[in-house]
Design a protein around this motif. Structure first.
Motif, PDB file in Angstrom:
ATOM      1  N   LEU A  64      -3.388  -6.246   4.900  1.00  0.00           N
ATOM      2  CA  LEU A  64      -3.633  -7.540   5.052  1.00  0.00           C
ATOM      3  C   LEU A  64      -5.055  -8.001   4.244  1.00  0.00           C
ATOM      4  O   LEU A  64      -6.271  -7.409   3.813  1.00  0.00           O
ATOM      5  CB  LEU A  64      -3.818  -7.849   6.516  1.00  0.00           C
ATOM      6  CG  LEU A  64      -2.785  -6.980   7.178  1.00  0.00           C
ATOM      7  CD1 LEU A  64      -2.960  -7.878   8.747  1.00  0.00           C
ATOM      8  CD2 LEU A  64      -0.897  -8.113   6.859  1.00  0.00           C
ATOM      9  N   ALA A  65      -5.628  -9.528   4.179  1.00  0.00           N
ATOM     10  CA  ALA A  65      -6.593  -9.761   3.221  1.00  0.00           C
ATOM     11  C   ALA A  65      -7.366  -9.427   3.957  1.00  0.00           C
ATOM     12  O   ALA A  65      -8.824  -8.670   3.359  1.00  0.00           O
ATOM     13  CB  ALA A  65      -6.074 -11.128   3.645  1.00  0.00           C
ATOM     14  N   ASP A  66      -7.961  -9.212   4.707  1.00  0.00           N
ATOM     15  CA  ASP A  66      -9.234  -8.579   6.098  1.00  0.00           C
ATOM     16  C   ASP A  66      -9.526  -6.822   6.193  1.00  0.00           C
ATOM     17  O   ASP A  66     -10.105  -6.373   6.862  1.00  0.00           O
ATOM     18  CB  ASP A  66      -9.457  -8.855   7.574  1.00  0.00           C
ATOM     19  CG  ASP A  66      -7.834  -8.262   8.543  1.00  0.00           C
ATOM     20  OD1 ASP A  66      -7.004  -7.869   8.102  1.00  0.00           O
ATOM     21  OD2 ASP A  66      -7.670  -8.698   9.315  1.00  0.00           O
ATOM     22  N   GLY A  67      -8.112  -6.444   5.458  1.00  0.00           N
ATOM     23  CA  GLY A  67      -8.637  -4.998   5.189  1.00  0.00           C
ATOM     24  C   GLY A  67      -7.684  -4.089   5.429  1.00  0.00           C
ATOM     25  O   GLY A  67      -7.213  -2.702   5.861  1.00  0.00           O
ATOM     26  N   ARG A  68      -7.530  -4.403   7.115  1.00  0.00           N
ATOM     27  CA  ARG A  68      -6.450  -4.224   8.408  1.00  0.00           C
ATOM     28  C   ARG A  68      -5.396  -3.594   7.315  1.00  0.00           C
ATOM     29  O   ARG A  68      -4.567  -4.617   6.629  1.00  0.00           O
ATOM     30  CB  ARG A  68      -6.549  -4.472   9.609  1.00  0.00           C
ATOM     31  CG  ARG A  68      -7.610  -4.772   9.665  1.00  0.00           C
ATOM     32  CD  ARG A  68      -7.785  -5.450  11.115  1.00  0.00           C
ATOM     33  NE  ARG A  68      -7.483  -6.542  11.407  1.00  0.00           N
ATOM     34  CZ  ARG A  68      -6.995  -7.706  12.679  1.00  0.00           C
ATOM     35  NH1 ARG A  68      -7.305  -6.737  13.350  1.00  0.00           N
ATOM     36  NH2 ARG A  68      -7.089  -8.512  13.014  1.00  0.00           N
ATOM     37  N   SER A  69      -4.443  -2.783   8.024  1.00  0.00           N
ATOM     38  CA  SER A  69      -3.220  -2.444   7.226  1.00  0.00           C
ATOM     39  C   SER A  69      -1.831  -2.554   8.491  1.00  0.00           C
ATOM     40  O   SER A  69      -2.118  -2.506   9.626  1.00  0.00           O
ATOM     41  CB  SER A  69      -2.508  -1.425   6.440  1.00  0.00           C
ATOM     42  OG  SER A  69      -3.008   0.156   7.288  1.00  0.00           O
ATOM     43  N   ILE A  70      -0.362  -3.014   8.146  1.00  0.00           N
ATOM     44  CA  ILE A  70       0.716  -2.381   9.315  1.00  0.00           C
ATOM     45  C   ILE A  70       1.506  -2.421   8.499  1.00  0.00           C
ATOM     46  O   ILE A  70       1.892  -2.214   7.380  1.00  0.00           O
ATOM     47  CB  ILE A  70       1.079  -4.322   9.616  1.00  0.00           C
ATOM     48  CG1 ILE A  70       1.311  -4.637   8.248  1.00  0.00           C
ATOM     49  CG2 ILE A  70      -0.207  -5.090  10.297  1.00  0.00           C
ATOM     50  CD1 ILE A  70       2.165  -6.472   9.004  1.00  0.00           C
ATOM     51  N   ALA A  71       2.651  -1.306   9.165  1.00  0.00           N
ATOM     52  CA  ALA A  71       4.085  -0.974   8.895  1.00  0.00           C
ATOM     53  C   ALA A  71       4.896  -1.752   8.361  1.00  0.00           C
ATOM     54  O   ALA A  71       5.317  -2.738   8.710  1.00  0.00           O
ATOM     55  CB  ALA A  71       4.307   0.226   9.704  1.00  0.00           C
ATOM     56  N   LEU A  72       5.317  -1.036   6.908  1.00  0.00           N
ATOM     57  CA  LEU A  72       6.739  -2.635   6.778  1.00  0.00           C
ATOM     58  C   LEU A  72       7.897  -1.375   7.113  1.00  0.00           C
ATOM     59  O   LEU A  72       8.500  -0.387   7.198  1.00  0.00           O
ATOM     60  CB  LEU A  72       6.265  -2.413   5.175  1.00  0.00           C
ATOM     61  CG  LEU A  72       4.979  -2.981   4.938  1.00  0.00           C
ATOM     62  CD1 LEU A  72       5.193  -3.612   3.314  1.00  0.00           C
ATOM     63  CD2 LEU A  72       5.042  -5.045   5.289  1.00  0.00           C
ATOM     64  N   ALA A  96       0.740  -1.078   0.025  1.00  0.00           N
ATOM     65  CA  ALA A  96       0.126   0.220   0.503  1.00  0.00           C
ATOM     66  C   ALA A  96       0.427   1.151  -0.081  1.00  0.00           C
ATOM     67  O   ALA A  96       1.857   0.923  -0.432  1.00  0.00           O
ATOM     68  CB  ALA A  96      -1.270  -0.272   1.203  1.00  0.00           C
ATOM     69  N   GLU A  97      -0.004   2.426   0.136  1.00  0.00           N
ATOM     70  CA  GLU A  97       0.819   3.492   0.374  1.00  0.00           C
ATOM     71  C   GLU A  97       1.644   3.839   1.649  1.00  0.00           C
ATOM     72  O   GLU A  97       1.238   2.787   2.165  1.00  0.00           O
ATOM     73  CB  GLU A  97       0.317   4.362   0.039  1.00  0.00           C
ATOM     74  CG  GLU A  97      -1.190   4.872  -1.366  1.00  0.00           C
ATOM     75  CD  GLU A  97       0.366   4.894  -2.903  1.00  0.00           C
ATOM     76  OE1 GLU A  97       1.124   5.210  -2.334  1.00  0.00           O
ATOM     77  OE2 GLU A  97      -0.338   5.221  -3.932  1.00  0.00           O
ATOM     78  N   ASN A  98       2.581   4.648   1.665  1.00  0.00           N
ATOM     79  CA  ASN A  98       3.620   5.304   2.918  1.00  0.00           C
ATOM     80  C   ASN A  98       3.557   4.408   3.504  1.00  0.00           C
ATOM     81  O   ASN A  98       3.704   4.130   4.579  1.00  0.00           O
ATOM     82  CB  ASN A  98       2.519   6.459   3.877  1.00  0.00           C
ATOM     83  CG  ASN A  98       1.842   6.733   2.920  1.00  0.00           C
ATOM     84  OD1 ASN A  98       1.839   7.894   2.029  1.00  0.00           O
ATOM     85  ND2 ASN A  98       0.097   7.258   2.825  1.00  0.00           N
ATOM     86  N   GLY A  99       4.582   3.156   2.968  1.00  0.00           N
ATOM     87  CA  GLY A  99       5.234   1.841   3.331  1.00  0.00           C
ATOM     88  C   GLY A  99       4.706   0.844   4.182  1.00  0.00           C
ATOM     89  O   GLY A  99       5.387   0.251   5.960  1.00  0.00           O
TER      90      GLY A  99
END
Length: 360
Positions: A254-262, A247-250
């Motif tokens: 996830l498959a359930d729509g939530r996001s985490i920082a990389l 996704a954007e901004n590093g």
């Protein structure tokens, strides 16, 4: 002592290709462990080094001598088998002395070599016993002693601990490590047990389907696995792998729509690119900081001082294993928050190959 070089080793049994171009260099005095799942070719490779299997193509060099076409007795190796391979009608002393007697060594030299090896392995009191009167661990020591008396240039071990019970395997791993520190002989050791590989090896060679997946120190393979197979083969419980999309901004979705920082990567990801995110169970943090995600505890494996907590998000999601101290705080069904520290994440591309982090 001397080193070992295996160059483009290939072995076929009829139409079945077991070794597909394996090249390994074992330095003088190094303890190298070949590890991999059943059927990957590791025992075939070891037997080829010993001269018990003929390579279809490739070369085996011990020291500065190409031994590819030499008989086992001319290679300067000693091999310890999974089955011990002791002569049941001979005493421990006679089993250990057998190879030197066949080689017509001097009787005094044989006695000195046998008693020296027995002292190293702490089996001096067993020299007059027959193998049937020995425990599994004692038989393994005798098999090792038989190898030591030959003073080989290379030790070869083929799954030497697989017939022992769990407690004895732990103690024998320590004894193998002590023996190598004492003798310093170049060693090639085959096992399917990743714990043996991690605890014994100076260097690990991980095989799959007749090919090398990665070579390096135990720490290197554990901390920087080359691909998902290596990542999940080493480590208990094995590494969690989660499908995601860049996704954007590093960040990653996830498959359930939530996001985490990389973590910062050597080559930035194109938004929308598929990837897999790996995290070791011991690296998942349970708490409630700003970037935490909510999970429910589906199942807990209690192991005394440690517990493996299996976390589930929405129904149908892959569960994540989290390892932590078992202090009794959690029960199945509890809701918890977990974080995934970016620096501890392992990222893999759509083909399962490692994505390098910045600075690696």
């Amino acid at each position: 002592m001397t080193g070992l070089s295996i160059r483009d080793a290939r072995k076929s049994f009829g139409a079945t290709n077991v070794l597909k171009g394996v090249s390994i260099d074992v330095a003088d005095g190094e303890f190298t462990v070949i590890v991999g799942p059943s059927g990957c070719g590791k025992s075939t490779l070891l037997r080829a080094v010993a001269g018990l299997e003929e390579l279809t193509s490739g070369h085996i060099v011990i020291g500065d001598r190409d031994v590819t076409d030499l008989a086992p007795s001319e290679r300067g190796i000693a091999m310890v088998f999974q089955s011990y391979a002791l002569y049941p009608h001979l005493s421990v002393y006679e089993n250990m002395a057998f190879g030197l007697r066949i080689a017509k060594a001097d009787k005094g030299a044989i006695d000195t070599a046998v008693r020296r090896a027995a002292a190293i392995l702490n089996i001096e009191a067993l020299l007059e016993r027959k193998p049937a009167a020995l425990s599994g661990g004692q038989r393994q020591r005798v098999a090792i002693g038989r190898a030591i008396v030959r003073q080989p240039r290379i030790f070869l071990f083929d799954e030497p601990l697989s017939n022992l019970d769990a407690d004895l395997r732990v103690r024998m791993r320590y004894e193998f490590a002590e023996l190598h520190r004492m003798l310093g002989t170049t060693t090639l050791y085959v096992t399917h047990d990743q714990v043996e590989a991690m605890t014994l090896a100076d260097r690990i060679v991980l095989l799959r389907d007749g090919r090398i997946e990665q070579t390096g120190s135990p720490r290197e393979l554990y901390e920087r696995p080359a691909n998902i197979f290596v990542a999940q083969f080493l480590g208990t419980p094995r590494m969690n792998i989660v499908a995601a999309t860049a996704a954007e901004n590093g960040r990653a979705a996830l498959a359930d729509g939530r996001s985490i920082a990389l973590p910062p990567l050597a080559k930035p990801l194109v938004p929308g690119a598929p990837l897999s995110i790996g995290i070791r169970p011991e690296d998942i943090a349970i708490g409630d900081p700003p970037d935490a995600l909510a999970f429910s505890i589906r199942f807990i494996e209690r192991l005394g001082g440690l517990a493996t907590v299996h976390l589930g998000g929405r129904e149908g999601d892959v569960m994540l294993a989290c390892q932590l101290r078992d202090d009794g705080r959690f029960d199945e069904g509890d809701r918890v928050h977990a974080t995934f520290p970016p620096a501890l994440l392992h990222l893999f591309d759509a083909d399962g190959q490692r994505l390098g982090k910045m600075g690696e």
